[in-house]
Scaffold this motif. Sequence first.
Motif, PDB file in Angstrom:
ATOM      1  N   THR A  77       0.779  -1.256   0.061  1.00  0.00           N
ATOM      2  CA  THR A  77       0.083  -0.091  -0.017  1.00  0.00           C
ATOM      3  C   THR A  77       0.826   1.195   0.082  1.00  0.00           C
ATOM      4  OG1 THR A  77      -0.213  -0.067   2.372  1.00  0.00           O
ATOM      5  CG2 THR A  77      -1.881  -1.072   1.017  1.00  0.00           C
ATOM      6  N   LEU A  78       2.062   1.081   0.520  1.00  0.00           N
ATOM      7  CA  LEU A  78       2.967   2.330   0.477  1.00  0.00           C
ATOM      8  C   LEU A  78       3.587   2.604  -1.025  1.00  0.00           C
ATOM      9  CD1 LEU A  78       4.722   4.332   2.489  1.00  0.00           C
ATOM     10  CD2 LEU A  78       6.516   2.487   2.172  1.00  0.00           C
ATOM     11  N   VAL A  79       3.754   1.354  -1.371  1.00  0.00           N
ATOM     12  CA  VAL A  79       4.238   1.472  -2.640  1.00  0.00           C
ATOM     13  C   VAL A  79       3.191   1.760  -3.796  1.00  0.00           C
ATOM     14  CG1 VAL A  79       5.166   0.244  -4.971  1.00  0.00           C
ATOM     15  CG2 VAL A  79       6.198  -0.159  -2.452  1.00  0.00           C
ATOM     16  N   GLY A  80       1.835   1.536  -3.632  1.00  0.00           N
ATOM     17  CA  GLY A  80       0.771   2.107  -4.321  1.00  0.00           C
ATOM     18  C   GLY A  80       0.853   3.608  -4.132  1.00  0.00           C
ATOM     19  N   GLY A  81       0.847   3.999  -3.082  1.00  0.00           N
ATOM     20  CA  GLY A  81       0.976   5.429  -2.968  1.00  0.00           C
ATOM     21  C   GLY A  81       2.124   6.212  -3.794  1.00  0.00           C
ATOM     22  N   ILE A  82       3.418   5.566  -3.626  1.00  0.00           N
ATOM     23  CA  ILE A  82       4.419   5.993  -4.482  1.00  0.00           C
ATOM     24  C   ILE A  82       4.176   5.961  -5.815  1.00  0.00           C
ATOM     25  CG2 ILE A  82       6.758   5.342  -5.147  1.00  0.00           C
ATOM     26  CD1 ILE A  82       7.151   4.260  -2.099  1.00  0.00           C
ATOM     27  N   MET A  83       3.561   4.860  -6.272  1.00  0.00           N
ATOM     28  CA  MET A  83       3.215   4.928  -7.715  1.00  0.00           C
ATOM     29  C   MET A  83       2.172   5.914  -8.077  1.00  0.00           C
ATOM     30  SD  MET A  83       5.836   3.027  -8.499  1.00  0.00           S
ATOM     31  CE  MET A  83       5.519   2.514 -10.221  1.00  0.00           C
ATOM     32  N   ARG A  84       1.462   6.331  -7.160  1.00  0.00           N
ATOM     33  CA  ARG A  84       0.157   7.287  -7.561  1.00  0.00           C
ATOM     34  C   ARG A  84      -0.810   6.551  -8.481  1.00  0.00           C
ATOM     35  NH1 ARG A  84       1.519  11.934  -5.667  1.00  0.00           N
ATOM     36  NH2 ARG A  84       3.521  12.758  -5.381  1.00  0.00           N
ATOM     37  N   VAL A  85      -1.227   5.556  -7.719  1.00  0.00           N
ATOM     38  CA  VAL A  85      -2.391   4.665  -8.251  1.00  0.00           C
ATOM     39  C   VAL A  85      -3.620   5.482  -8.008  1.00  0.00           C
ATOM     40  CG1 VAL A  85      -3.913   2.615  -7.783  1.00  0.00           C
ATOM     41  CG2 VAL A  85      -1.161   2.194  -7.764  1.00  0.00           C
ATOM     42  N   TRP A 113      -6.867   7.187  -6.546  1.00  0.00           N
ATOM     43  CA  TRP A 113      -7.298   6.915  -5.156  1.00  0.00           C
ATOM     44  C   TRP A 113      -8.520   6.043  -5.343  1.00  0.00           C
ATOM     45  CZ3 TRP A 113      -4.585   7.010  -1.384  1.00  0.00           C
ATOM     46  CH2 TRP A 113      -3.704   7.861  -1.205  1.00  0.00           C
ATOM     47  N   LEU A 114      -9.374   6.184  -6.267  1.00  0.00           N
ATOM     48  CA  LEU A 114     -10.645   5.371  -6.284  1.00  0.00           C
ATOM     49  C   LEU A 114     -10.270   3.939  -6.627  1.00  0.00           C
ATOM     50  CD1 LEU A 114     -13.619   5.229  -6.193  1.00  0.00           C
ATOM     51  CD2 LEU A 114     -13.701   5.392  -8.699  1.00  0.00           C
ATOM     52  N   ASN A 115      -9.269   3.549  -7.454  1.00  0.00           N
ATOM     53  CA  ASN A 115      -8.870   2.409  -7.646  1.00  0.00           C
ATOM     54  C   ASN A 115      -7.940   1.844  -6.488  1.00  0.00           C
ATOM     55  OD1 ASN A 115      -9.599   2.971 -10.190  1.00  0.00           O
ATOM     56  ND2 ASN A 115      -7.696   2.541 -11.121  1.00  0.00           N
ATOM     57  N   PHE A 116      -7.526   2.582  -5.740  1.00  0.00           N
ATOM     58  CA  PHE A 116      -6.461   2.248  -4.524  1.00  0.00           C
ATOM     59  C   PHE A 116      -7.514   1.720  -3.634  1.00  0.00           C
ATOM     60  CE2 PHE A 116      -4.540   2.621  -0.276  1.00  0.00           C
ATOM     61  CZ  PHE A 116      -3.166   2.597  -0.774  1.00  0.00           C
ATOM     62  N   VAL A 117      -8.374   2.666  -3.150  1.00  0.00           N
ATOM     63  CA  VAL A 117      -9.214   2.355  -2.054  1.00  0.00           C
ATOM     64  C   VAL A 117     -10.254   1.244  -2.360  1.00  0.00           C
ATOM     65  CG1 VAL A 117     -11.402   3.315  -0.811  1.00  0.00           C
ATOM     66  CG2 VAL A 117      -9.302   4.643  -1.253  1.00  0.00           C
ATOM     67  N   ILE A 118     -10.775   0.877  -3.586  1.00  0.00           N
ATOM     68  CA  ILE A 118     -11.555  -0.286  -4.052  1.00  0.00           C
ATOM     69  C   ILE A 118     -10.818  -1.597  -3.906  1.00  0.00           C
ATOM     70  CG2 ILE A 118     -12.867  -1.190  -5.914  1.00  0.00           C
ATOM     71  CD1 ILE A 118     -13.817   1.461  -6.666  1.00  0.00           C
ATOM     72  N   LEU A 119      -9.546  -1.497  -4.340  1.00  0.00           N
ATOM     73  CA  LEU A 119      -8.812  -2.747  -4.449  1.00  0.00           C
ATOM     74  C   LEU A 119      -8.508  -3.250  -3.087  1.00  0.00           C
ATOM     75  CD1 LEU A 119      -6.627  -2.167  -7.623  1.00  0.00           C
ATOM     76  CD2 LEU A 119      -8.564  -3.883  -7.461  1.00  0.00           C
ATOM     77  N   VAL A 120      -7.811  -2.337  -2.070  1.00  0.00           N
ATOM     78  CA  VAL A 120      -7.590  -2.467  -0.861  1.00  0.00           C
ATOM     79  C   VAL A 120      -8.659  -2.990   0.029  1.00  0.00           C
ATOM     80  CG1 VAL A 120      -6.742  -1.525   1.244  1.00  0.00           C
ATOM     81  CG2 VAL A 120      -5.526  -0.883  -1.004  1.00  0.00           C
TER      82      VAL A 120
END
Length: 145
Positions: A104-112, A114-121
């Motif tokens: 999840t830290l790398v997901g932020g680094i890679m600038r996924v 936010w909507l995709n980030f939150v849904i997948l997590v």
Amino acid sequence: MSYLFLFLTSFAAATLLPAYSEILLGTLVNQGHPLFWLWFWATLGNTLGSVVNGVIGRQVDRFKDKRWFPVNEIQLHKARNRFNKYGQWSLLLGWLPIGGDALTLVGGIMRVPWLNFVILVAIGKGLRYAFVLWVVLEATGASVR
């Protein structure tokens, strides 16, 4: 008050802080709390804790030279390469006890986005807590509420 404590413990467990929400979740199941609300608050707290990791990841360039920051430049490079190999779908594994917080830290680094980030997590975390609840129910013989 139990739900708030579960939310906070689940939130902390998703960050770099040492916390274990499964024990509290099992205790609350055995106390007779409704399963849906236990699942909901644990999933919400854990997902939002991962969002904190994503926010930190998006700020990594500001923090990476700080003594307290837990990742060095070589680790960041390797993590970026791995993330590029598997993509944002790897965020479904953000629940893993080892490496999930880093994803999840790398997901932020890679600038996924936010909507995709939150849904997948949230999907990964929700499935994990559903599994934990199932294990607790099986182990204790508690009934579904």
